[in-house]
Scaffold this motif. Structure first.
Motif, PDB file in Angstrom:
ATOM      1  N   MET A 146      32.900 -92.681   6.463  1.00 25.20           N
ATOM      2  CA  MET A 146      33.713 -91.385   6.696  1.00 25.20           C
ATOM      3  C   MET A 146      34.670 -91.027   5.316  1.00 25.20           C
ATOM      4  O   MET A 146      35.189 -91.878   5.004  1.00 25.20           O
ATOM      5  CB  MET A 146      34.628 -91.655   7.927  1.00 25.20           C
ATOM      6  CG  MET A 146      36.539 -91.711   7.744  1.00 25.20           C
ATOM      7  SD  MET A 146      36.850 -91.763   9.230  1.00 25.20           S
ATOM      8  CE  MET A 146      35.800 -92.521  10.772  1.00 25.20           C
ATOM      9  N   LYS A 147      34.860 -90.149   4.920  1.00 23.18           N
ATOM     10  CA  LYS A 147      35.794 -89.059   4.439  1.00 23.18           C
ATOM     11  C   LYS A 147      36.698 -88.855   5.215  1.00 23.18           C
ATOM     12  O   LYS A 147      36.640 -88.193   5.587  1.00 23.18           O
ATOM     13  CB  LYS A 147      35.063 -88.112   3.321  1.00 23.18           C
ATOM     14  CG  LYS A 147      34.054 -88.856   2.796  1.00 23.18           C
ATOM     15  CD  LYS A 147      34.067 -88.534   1.037  1.00 23.18           C
ATOM     16  CE  LYS A 147      33.274 -88.999   0.594  1.00 23.18           C
ATOM     17  NZ  LYS A 147      32.786 -89.444  -1.270  1.00 23.18           N
ATOM     18  N   VAL A 148      38.507 -89.255   4.311  1.00 25.86           N
ATOM     19  CA  VAL A 148      39.253 -89.023   4.564  1.00 25.86           C
ATOM     20  C   VAL A 148      39.706 -88.057   3.772  1.00 25.86           C
ATOM     21  O   VAL A 148      40.235 -88.369   2.492  1.00 25.86           O
ATOM     22  CB  VAL A 148      40.358 -89.745   5.445  1.00 25.86           C
ATOM     23  CG1 VAL A 148      39.343 -90.246   7.017  1.00 25.86           C
ATOM     24  CG2 VAL A 148      40.502 -91.167   4.636  1.00 25.86           C
ATOM     25  N   SER A 149      40.790 -87.153   4.051  1.00 24.47           N
ATOM     26  CA  SER A 149      41.390 -86.253   2.750  1.00 24.47           C
ATOM     27  C   SER A 149      42.925 -85.795   3.130  1.00 24.47           C
ATOM     28  O   SER A 149      43.333 -85.901   4.479  1.00 24.47           O
ATOM     29  CB  SER A 149      40.895 -85.362   2.552  1.00 24.47           C
ATOM     30  OG  SER A 149      40.927 -84.036   3.258  1.00 24.47           O
ATOM     31  N   ASN A 150      44.001 -85.872   2.381  1.00 24.32           N
ATOM     32  CA  ASN A 150      44.727 -85.322   2.337  1.00 24.32           C
ATOM     33  C   ASN A 150      46.044 -86.061   3.544  1.00 24.32           C
ATOM     34  O   ASN A 150      46.892 -85.084   4.461  1.00 24.32           O
ATOM     35  CB  ASN A 150      44.487 -84.102   2.870  1.00 24.32           C
ATOM     36  CG  ASN A 150      44.568 -83.311   1.839  1.00 24.32           C
ATOM     37  OD1 ASN A 150      44.282 -82.867   0.583  1.00 24.32           O
ATOM     38  ND2 ASN A 150      43.360 -82.112   2.174  1.00 24.32           N
ATOM     39  N   ILE A 151      46.468 -87.607   3.211  1.00 25.35           N
ATOM     40  CA  ILE A 151      46.370 -87.901   4.033  1.00 25.35           C
ATOM     41  C   ILE A 151      48.304 -87.667   3.129  1.00 25.35           C
ATOM     42  O   ILE A 151      48.663 -88.676   2.498  1.00 25.35           O
ATOM     43  CB  ILE A 151      45.699 -89.376   3.874  1.00 25.35           C
ATOM     44  CG1 ILE A 151      44.879 -89.707   4.739  1.00 25.35           C
ATOM     45  CG2 ILE A 151      47.187 -90.629   5.016  1.00 25.35           C
ATOM     46  CD1 ILE A 151      44.425 -91.034   4.405  1.00 25.35           C
ATOM     47  N   LYS A 152      49.048 -87.005   3.866  1.00 28.57           N
ATOM     48  CA  LYS A 152      50.529 -86.394   3.948  1.00 28.57           C
ATOM     49  C   LYS A 152      51.318 -88.197   4.173  1.00 28.57           C
ATOM     50  O   LYS A 152      52.293 -88.031   3.960  1.00 28.57           O
ATOM     51  CB  LYS A 152      51.257 -85.700   4.561  1.00 28.57           C
ATOM     52  CG  LYS A 152      50.171 -84.655   3.528  1.00 28.57           C
ATOM     53  CD  LYS A 152      50.222 -82.929   4.259  1.00 28.57           C
ATOM     54  CE  LYS A 152      49.143 -82.273   3.090  1.00 28.57           C
ATOM     55  NZ  LYS A 152      49.158 -80.882   3.422  1.00 28.57           N
ATOM     56  N   ASP A 153      51.165 -88.930   5.438  1.00 31.60           N
ATOM     57  CA  ASP A 153      52.067 -90.346   6.322  1.00 31.60           C
ATOM     58  C   ASP A 153      51.571 -90.746   6.003  1.00 31.60           C
ATOM     59  O   ASP A 153      50.593 -91.397   7.182  1.00 31.60           O
ATOM     60  CB  ASP A 153      51.862 -89.496   7.705  1.00 31.60           C
ATOM     61  CG  ASP A 153      53.316 -90.479   8.033  1.00 31.60           C
ATOM     62  OD1 ASP A 153      53.826 -91.327   7.539  1.00 31.60           O
ATOM     63  OD2 ASP A 153      54.137 -89.986   9.110  1.00 31.60           O
ATOM     64  N   ILE A 154      51.595 -91.735   4.942  1.00 34.60           N
ATOM     65  CA  ILE A 154      51.356 -93.156   4.787  1.00 34.60           C
ATOM     66  C   ILE A 154      51.221 -93.983   5.768  1.00 34.60           C
ATOM     67  O   ILE A 154      50.092 -94.862   5.542  1.00 34.60           O
ATOM     68  CB  ILE A 154      51.273 -93.629   3.679  1.00 34.60           C
ATOM     69  CG1 ILE A 154      51.377 -92.377   2.024  1.00 34.60           C
ATOM     70  CG2 ILE A 154      51.156 -94.881   2.430  1.00 34.60           C
ATOM     71  CD1 ILE A 154      49.868 -92.397   1.705  1.00 34.60           C
ATOM     72  N   ASP A 155      52.365 -94.198   6.450  1.00 35.59           N
ATOM     73  CA  ASP A 155      53.015 -94.591   7.397  1.00 35.59           C
ATOM     74  C   ASP A 155      52.038 -94.630   8.585  1.00 35.59           C
ATOM     75  O   ASP A 155      51.316 -95.689   9.262  1.00 35.59           O
ATOM     76  CB  ASP A 155      54.916 -95.084   7.384  1.00 35.59           C
ATOM     77  CG  ASP A 155      55.755 -95.365   6.913  1.00 35.59           C
ATOM     78  OD1 ASP A 155      54.959 -96.402   5.834  1.00 35.59           O
ATOM     79  OD2 ASP A 155      56.226 -94.901   6.740  1.00 35.59           O
ATOM     80  N   LYS A 156      51.989 -93.555   8.612  1.00 38.02           N
ATOM     81  CA  LYS A 156      51.135 -93.318   9.692  1.00 38.02           C
ATOM     82  C   LYS A 156      49.501 -93.738   9.917  1.00 38.02           C
ATOM     83  O   LYS A 156      48.818 -94.075  10.290  1.00 38.02           O
ATOM     84  CB  LYS A 156      51.210 -92.080  10.618  1.00 38.02           C
ATOM     85  CG  LYS A 156      52.596 -91.743  11.273  1.00 38.02           C
ATOM     86  CD  LYS A 156      52.714 -90.433  11.748  1.00 38.02           C
ATOM     87  CE  LYS A 156      53.648 -90.230  12.484  1.00 38.02           C
ATOM     88  NZ  LYS A 156      54.486 -88.738  13.026  1.00 38.02           N
ATOM     89  N   PHE A 157      49.284 -93.519   8.261  1.00 35.39           N
ATOM     90  CA  PHE A 157      47.484 -93.577   8.214  1.00 35.39           C
ATOM     91  C   PHE A 157      47.608 -95.260   8.567  1.00 35.39           C
ATOM     92  O   PHE A 157      46.720 -96.336   8.806  1.00 35.39           O
ATOM     93  CB  PHE A 157      47.640 -93.548   6.717  1.00 35.39           C
ATOM     94  CG  PHE A 157      46.454 -94.157   6.753  1.00 35.39           C
ATOM     95  CD1 PHE A 157      45.276 -93.179   7.104  1.00 35.39           C
ATOM     96  CD2 PHE A 157      46.261 -94.722   5.294  1.00 35.39           C
ATOM     97  CE1 PHE A 157      43.574 -93.676   6.281  1.00 35.39           C
ATOM     98  CE2 PHE A 157      45.039 -95.630   4.822  1.00 35.39           C
ATOM     99  CZ  PHE A 157      43.868 -94.646   5.522  1.00 35.39           C
ATOM    100  N   PHE A 158      48.749 -95.900   8.164  1.00 35.90           N
ATOM    101  CA  PHE A 158      48.155 -97.467   7.755  1.00 35.90           C
ATOM    102  C   PHE A 158      48.916 -98.326   9.369  1.00 35.90           C
ATOM    103  O   PHE A 158      48.030 -99.146   9.650  1.00 35.90           O
ATOM    104  CB  PHE A 158      49.665 -98.717   6.927  1.00 35.90           C
ATOM    105  CG  PHE A 158      49.508 -98.669   6.007  1.00 35.90           C
ATOM    106  CD1 PHE A 158      47.904 -98.668   5.037  1.00 35.90           C
ATOM    107  CD2 PHE A 158      50.339 -98.442   5.029  1.00 35.90           C
ATOM    108  CE1 PHE A 158      47.763 -98.796   3.489  1.00 35.90           C
ATOM    109  CE2 PHE A 158      50.388 -98.391   3.115  1.00 35.90           C
ATOM    110  CZ  PHE A 158      48.873 -98.490   2.923  1.00 35.90           C
ATOM    111  N   GLN A 159      49.321 -97.811  10.235  1.00 30.60           N
ATOM    112  CA  GLN A 159      49.181 -98.209  11.430  1.00 30.60           C
ATOM    113  C   GLN A 159      48.798 -97.317  12.419  1.00 30.60           C
ATOM    114  O   GLN A 159      47.902 -98.467  13.133  1.00 30.60           O
ATOM    115  CB  GLN A 159      50.443 -96.929  12.731  1.00 30.60           C
ATOM    116  CG  GLN A 159      52.054 -97.561  12.113  1.00 30.60           C
ATOM    117  CD  GLN A 159      53.253 -96.157  12.301  1.00 30.60           C
ATOM    118  OE1 GLN A 159      52.932 -95.331  12.974  1.00 30.60           O
ATOM    119  NE2 GLN A 159      54.597 -96.581  12.134  1.00 30.60           N
TER     120      GLN A 159
END
Length: 77
Positions: free
Chosen positions: A1-14
């Protein structure tokens, strides 16, 4: 899956950390890095991180529930 425009890195890691199975980042060269590893998270994302935002990533989640969890993250972010 392609994901884009991740602005909240902490929530992404969570979201990655909450996955039950393996989640991998696919590099431009086709290598797969285990994003459940904190070391891999920091090393791999340090190379593509710019301006506080991640423009685009290709991820492979091995469990359907993890795919659903990551899709929900992307929709709600």
């Amino acid at each position: 899956m392609k994901v884009s425009n991740i602005k909240d890195i902490d929530k992404f890691f969570q979201a990655i950390d909450s996955c039950v199975g393996k989640v991998e980042l696919v590099t431009g060269e086709g290598d797969r890095l285990n994003l459940k590893s904190k070391l891999s998270q920091y090393v791999s994302l340090a190379n593509i991180f710019s301006n506080g935002e991640i423009p685009e990533l290709e991820l492979v989640a091995h469990e359907k529930e993890d795919v659903d969890r990551l899709m929900k993250f992307m929709i709600n972010s």
